[in-house]
Design a protein around this motif. Structure first.
Motif, PDB file in Angstrom:
ATOM      1  N   ALA A 120       0.815  -1.216   0.000  1.00  0.00           N
ATOM      2  CA  ALA A 120       0.000   0.000   0.000  1.00  0.00           C
ATOM      3  C   ALA A 120       0.849   1.267   0.000  1.00  0.00           C
ATOM      4  N   THR A 121       2.147   1.107   0.208  1.00  0.00           N
ATOM      5  CA  THR A 121       3.054   2.251   0.277  1.00  0.00           C
ATOM      6  C   THR A 121       4.298   1.946  -0.556  1.00  0.00           C
ATOM      7  N   ASP A 122       5.228   2.880  -0.531  1.00  0.00           N
ATOM      8  CA  ASP A 122       6.487   2.695  -1.263  1.00  0.00           C
ATOM      9  C   ASP A 122       7.648   2.540  -0.291  1.00  0.00           C
ATOM     10  N   ILE A 123       7.516   1.603   0.649  1.00  0.00           N
ATOM     11  CA  ILE A 123       8.606   1.344   1.586  1.00  0.00           C
ATOM     12  C   ILE A 123       9.829   0.867   0.800  1.00  0.00           C
ATOM     13  N   PRO A 124      10.966   1.513   0.948  1.00  0.00           N
ATOM     14  CA  PRO A 124      12.181   1.021   0.278  1.00  0.00           C
ATOM     15  C   PRO A 124      12.508  -0.395   0.747  1.00  0.00           C
ATOM     16  N   PHE A 125      13.101  -1.186  -0.139  1.00  0.00           N
ATOM     17  CA  PHE A 125      13.322  -2.596   0.184  1.00  0.00           C
ATOM     18  C   PHE A 125      14.194  -2.760   1.424  1.00  0.00           C
ATOM     19  N   HIS A 126      15.171  -1.855   1.617  1.00  0.00           N
ATOM     20  CA  HIS A 126      16.046  -2.008   2.793  1.00  0.00           C
ATOM     21  C   HIS A 126      15.289  -1.716   4.081  1.00  0.00           C
ATOM     22  N   ASP A 127      14.294  -0.813   4.033  1.00  0.00           N
ATOM     23  CA  ASP A 127      13.471  -0.555   5.211  1.00  0.00           C
ATOM     24  C   ASP A 127      12.568  -1.749   5.511  1.00  0.00           C
ATOM     25  N   LYS A 128      12.032  -2.374   4.458  1.00  0.00           N
ATOM     26  CA  LYS A 128      11.194  -3.555   4.670  1.00  0.00           C
ATOM     27  C   LYS A 128      11.998  -4.679   5.306  1.00  0.00           C
ATOM     28  N   LEU A 129      13.200  -4.902   4.813  1.00  0.00           N
ATOM     29  CA  LEU A 129      14.045  -5.951   5.384  1.00  0.00           C
ATOM     30  C   LEU A 129      14.386  -5.633   6.835  1.00  0.00           C
ATOM     31  N   ALA A 130      14.615  -4.357   7.137  1.00  0.00           N
ATOM     32  CA  ALA A 130      14.904  -3.965   8.520  1.00  0.00           C
ATOM     33  C   ALA A 130      13.702  -4.234   9.419  1.00  0.00           C
ATOM     34  N   LEU A 131      12.486  -4.029   8.905  1.00  0.00           N
ATOM     35  CA  LEU A 131      11.283  -4.309   9.690  1.00  0.00           C
ATOM     36  C   LEU A 131      11.150  -5.811   9.957  1.00  0.00           C
ATOM     37  N   ILE A 132      11.460  -6.628   8.955  1.00  0.00           N
ATOM     38  CA  ILE A 132      11.426  -8.080   9.144  1.00  0.00           C
ATOM     39  C   ILE A 132      12.410  -8.489  10.238  1.00  0.00           C
ATOM     40  N   GLU A 133      13.618  -7.978  10.150  1.00  0.00           N
ATOM     41  CA  GLU A 133      14.650  -8.322  11.125  1.00  0.00           C
ATOM     42  C   GLU A 133      14.278  -7.821  12.519  1.00  0.00           C
ATOM     43  N   ARG A 134      13.698  -6.631  12.608  1.00  0.00           N
ATOM     44  CA  ARG A 134      13.305  -6.072  13.912  1.00  0.00           C
ATOM     45  C   ARG A 134      12.178  -6.890  14.531  1.00  0.00           C
ATOM     46  N   ALA A 135      11.198  -7.252  13.729  1.00  0.00           N
ATOM     47  CA  ALA A 135      10.091  -8.063  14.240  1.00  0.00           C
ATOM     48  C   ALA A 135      10.594  -9.408  14.747  1.00  0.00           C
ATOM     49  N   ASN A 136      11.511 -10.019  14.008  1.00  0.00           N
ATOM     50  CA  ASN A 136      12.103 -11.282  14.446  1.00  0.00           C
ATOM     51  C   ASN A 136      12.819 -11.120  15.774  1.00  0.00           C
ATOM     52  N   ALA A 137      13.597 -10.060  15.894  1.00  0.00           N
ATOM     53  CA  ALA A 137      14.362  -9.822  17.113  1.00  0.00           C
ATOM     54  C   ALA A 137      13.455  -9.639  18.326  1.00  0.00           C
ATOM     55  N   LEU A 138      12.248  -9.133  18.085  1.00  0.00           N
ATOM     56  CA  LEU A 138      11.296  -8.918  19.181  1.00  0.00           C
ATOM     57  C   LEU A 138      10.461 -10.163  19.484  1.00  0.00           C
ATOM     58  N   GLY A 139      10.694 -11.246  18.735  1.00  0.00           N
ATOM     59  CA  GLY A 139      10.019 -12.506  19.022  1.00  0.00           C
ATOM     60  C   GLY A 139       8.741 -12.757  18.267  1.00  0.00           C
ATOM     61  N   PHE A 140       8.431 -11.919  17.275  1.00  0.00           N
ATOM     62  CA  PHE A 140       7.242 -12.148  16.465  1.00  0.00           C
ATOM     63  C   PHE A 140       7.557 -13.120  15.330  1.00  0.00           C
ATOM     64  N   GLU A 141       6.577 -13.921  14.949  1.00  0.00           N
ATOM     65  CA  GLU A 141       6.679 -14.701  13.727  1.00  0.00           C
ATOM     66  C   GLU A 141       6.284 -13.778  12.581  1.00  0.00           C
ATOM     67  N   VAL A 142       7.115 -13.714  11.552  1.00  0.00           N
ATOM     68  CA  VAL A 142       6.924 -12.727  10.494  1.00  0.00           C
ATOM     69  C   VAL A 142       6.292 -13.354   9.256  1.00  0.00           C
ATOM     70  N   LEU A 143       5.223 -12.728   8.805  1.00  0.00           N
ATOM     71  CA  LEU A 143       4.636 -13.033   7.504  1.00  0.00           C
ATOM     72  C   LEU A 143       4.948 -11.849   6.605  1.00  0.00           C
ATOM     73  N   SER A 144       5.786 -12.070   5.608  1.00  0.00           N
ATOM     74  CA  SER A 144       6.154 -11.004   4.696  1.00  0.00           C
ATOM     75  C   SER A 144       5.329 -11.127   3.427  1.00  0.00           C
ATOM     76  N   GLU A 145       4.630 -10.058   3.094  1.00  0.00           N
ATOM     77  CA  GLU A 145       3.777 -10.080   1.902  1.00  0.00           C
ATOM     78  C   GLU A 145       4.513  -9.442   0.736  1.00  0.00           C
ATOM     79  N   ILE A 146       4.421 -10.083  -0.438  1.00  0.00           N
ATOM     80  CA  ILE A 146       5.005  -9.498  -1.642  1.00  0.00           C
ATOM     81  C   ILE A 146       3.919  -9.315  -2.694  1.00  0.00           C
ATOM     82  N   GLY A 147       4.090  -8.262  -3.498  1.00  0.00           N
ATOM     83  CA  GLY A 147       3.081  -7.921  -4.491  1.00  0.00           C
ATOM     84  C   GLY A 147       2.348  -6.654  -4.082  1.00  0.00           C
ATOM     85  N   SER A 148       1.903  -5.890  -5.058  1.00  0.00           N
ATOM     86  CA  SER A 148       1.263  -4.609  -4.781  1.00  0.00           C
ATOM     87  C   SER A 148      -0.257  -4.715  -4.780  1.00  0.00           C
TER      88      SER A 148
END
Length: 268
Positions: free
Chosen positions: A115-143
């Motif tokens: 829904a937004t234009d998050i740069p790919f490096h910011d998206k990857l950082a969010l995945i890594e941060r969520a993992n570090a906080l103990g969440f199971e991550v579902l990463s969605e691809i496609g617009s």
């Protein structure tokens, strides 16, 4: 026969039991009440693996904590909607979002950029941060934007990058309409994309959003009853399970084409 015991007189394809690693059913909740949740759990808790509170519903629903408690008691993982995290990113409030998700008791977070234009490096950082906080991550691809169509190479590159960043599941976009991402404007599957992503080495991580019955049936016929399906509406859980087991005309052939371990049999 006790009410909770299912019949056994048919020779049906095998289905894995919870906690599942295949045959995932991922629910899209667009605003169910606690009474709605209790009612569906009575009949369908055994079939549901992940319950997503769509878009920003968990932000405005004061009963969300009670619903999460009901779902946890039923052995169902709860997930935030990806759009909520995208909005938090836009406002510079991602840490506050993660605090909110933890306080509410969510097991999973969806990280998306549809829904937004998050740069790919910011998206990857969010995945890594969520993992570090103990969440199971579902990463969605496609617009979610039907005018933005990634090439098959871009789809595979994104899913592999997200998986390597630590996403447990890769959600293939279809939205609640089933007319974007993996699908064209008529809801038909884009076969070039499907074939590309299913050749990835991370194919076991894929969850296909498939809100329409015809899409569910196609994917079950193509990959068998243990295919991972997402964005299933709450009222469609039982009907999806009949599709998985060949108990509906759309997938009746599964009774002949799937072995007892739930594997699809390819006939010469």
């Amino acid at each position: 026969m006790p009410a909770s015991q299912l019949p056994t007189f048919l020779d049906l394809p095998a289905r894995s039991s919870k906690p599942r690693k295949t045959g995932i059913t991922h629910i899209l909740d667009k605003g169910s009440t606690t009474n709605d949740v209790q009612a569906i759990l009575e009949s369908a808790a055994r079939y549901i693996d992940v319950w997503k509170f769509g878009f920003g519903t968990s932000y405005v629903d004061p009963t969300a904590p009670a619903k999460i408690a009901l779902l946890k008691a039923a052995g169902i993982k709860t997930c935030t909607g990806g759009t909520l995290l995208e909005i938090a990113w836009l406002r510079g409030r991602t840490e506050a979002f993660f605090e909110f998700a933890a306080e509410r008791g969510f097991d999973c977070v969806e990280v998306s950029d549809g829904a937004t234009d998050i740069p790919f490096h910011d998206k990857l950082a969010l995945i890594e941060r969520a993992n570090a906080l103990g969440f199971e991550v579902l990463s969605e691809i496609g617009s979610k934007d039907p005018t933005k169509r990634l090439t098959s190479v871009e789809w595979v590159s994104q899913l592999e990058t997200d998986a390597q960043a630590g996403a447990r599941w890769i959600v293939i976009e279809g939205r609640e309409s089933g007319t974007v991402g993996l699908y064209d404007e008529y809801g038909k599957i884009r076969n070039d994309i499907l074939h590309a992503v299913t050749r990835s080495r991370f194919v076991d991580k894929l969850i296909f959003e498939a809100p329409q019955r015809a899409q569910q049936a196609f994917l079950i016929r193509e990959f068998g009853p243990e295919v991972n399906l997402g964005n299933i509406l709450v009222d469609d859980v039982i009907s999806l399970e009949t599709l998985r087991l060949g108990l509906r005309a759309d997938t009746l052939q599964l009774l002949a084409d799937v072995d007892r371990e739930g594997r699809r049999v390819v006939h010469a």
